[in-house]
Design a protein around this motif. Sequence first.
Motif, short mmCIF file in Angstrom:
data_model
loop_
_atom_site.label_atom_id
_atom_site.label_comp_id
_atom_site.label_asym_id
_atom_site.label_seq_id
_atom_site.Cartn_x
_atom_site.Cartn_y
_atom_site.Cartn_z
N ALA A 24 6.30 1.35 12.60
CA ALA A 24 6.07 2.10 11.68
C ALA A 24 5.32 1.57 11.16
CB ALA A 24 7.58 2.37 10.58
N ASP A 66 7.13 6.54 4.13
CA ASP A 66 7.00 7.02 5.36
C ASP A 66 7.59 8.20 5.68
OD1 ASP A 66 9.62 7.52 7.81
OD2 ASP A 66 9.89 5.14 7.57
N MET A 70 10.10 11.79 4.11
CA MET A 70 9.54 12.79 2.99
C MET A 70 9.04 14.52 3.49
SD MET A 70 7.21 10.48 0.51
CE MET A 70 5.68 10.00 2.51
N GLU A 111 -0.08 1.20 -3.12
CA GLU A 111 0.76 2.01 -4.70
C GLU A 111 1.83 0.54 -5.02
OE1 GLU A 111 1.75 5.68 -3.26
OE2 GLU A 111 0.99 6.16 -5.74
#
Length: 257
Positions: A24, A66, A70, A111
């Motif tokens: 991922a 991910d 969400m 972030e």
Amino acid sequence: MSYETILVETQGPVTIIRLNRPQALNALNSQVMRDLIDAFATYDADPEQRCAILTGSEKAFAAGADIKEMQAKGFSEMYGENFFQGFEKVTATRKPWIAAVSGFALGGGCELAMMADIMIAADSARFGQPEIKLGVLPGMGGSQRLTRAVGKSKAMDMCLTGRMMDAAEAERGGLVSKVVPAAELLDEALKMAQAIAGMPPLAAIANKEAVNATFETGLAMGLLFERRLFNGVCATEDKSEGMTAFVEKRPGNWKGR
Ligand code: CAA
């Protein structure tokens, strides 16, 4: 200690934490968050460990929070769970850590890297806050930390267009402290981490607290905070040792007290 989504090793006084969800592109799901919280707390609590490095793979530091996790969550779940709040525990790490970024650092990945004390980038690094393309906005601090790092105009550009910024632009903008060839990223991060690990540990924490105060206070309070910290570290044995070692023209022998 072994984790589901990260790999952790130590090299002398340096802890290396590697995001490890290759399928991922290291997208940050709740398990990654839990693993990171534990790994950083373990690092912070270990007196032998003096600096940490957070890195990812060659292709991706992390491609964001991910999206699949969400996708089905609405406001009630997000608000009820205070989604992303756990990352504040990572930023509560008192000891220094470096983000070594190769490949994609997008959305939550960018972030997370910006939570580090120092960011160094491979020449392959790509930074971005593409959340707008998903109908949302940064949720792990991007609107605040990116703006503080690169200024309003570039932060708006990144957030409103969702475009990626390459490593050279990130360095020009002050987002990263240096850019190195991709093959040398970990070695360069280790060199920097070893240098930090060789410093008096309480002074390292105090320096980090003082720089971080910039983002929390006005100038007068920031200067006062710095001066009081300076006064405070003068009570440590390492301060006596550091100044004596300078006068005696020898390296300091740090006690961490
Ligand atoms: N969440 C979940 N899965 C992700 C992901 C993410 N953020 N990013 C990539 N993946 C998955 C893909 O779905 C794909 O999985 P499958 O093989 O099962 O389909 C796998 O990783 C490989 O990705 P791609 O095939 O897309 O790889 P690519 O090389 O073609 O593209 C990319 C790379 C440009 C980074 C692309 O994957 C991408 O755009 N990713 C999403 C980036 C993004 O929007 N990030 C922001 C997320 S929201 C957020 O982070 C909120 C916040 O502020 C906290």
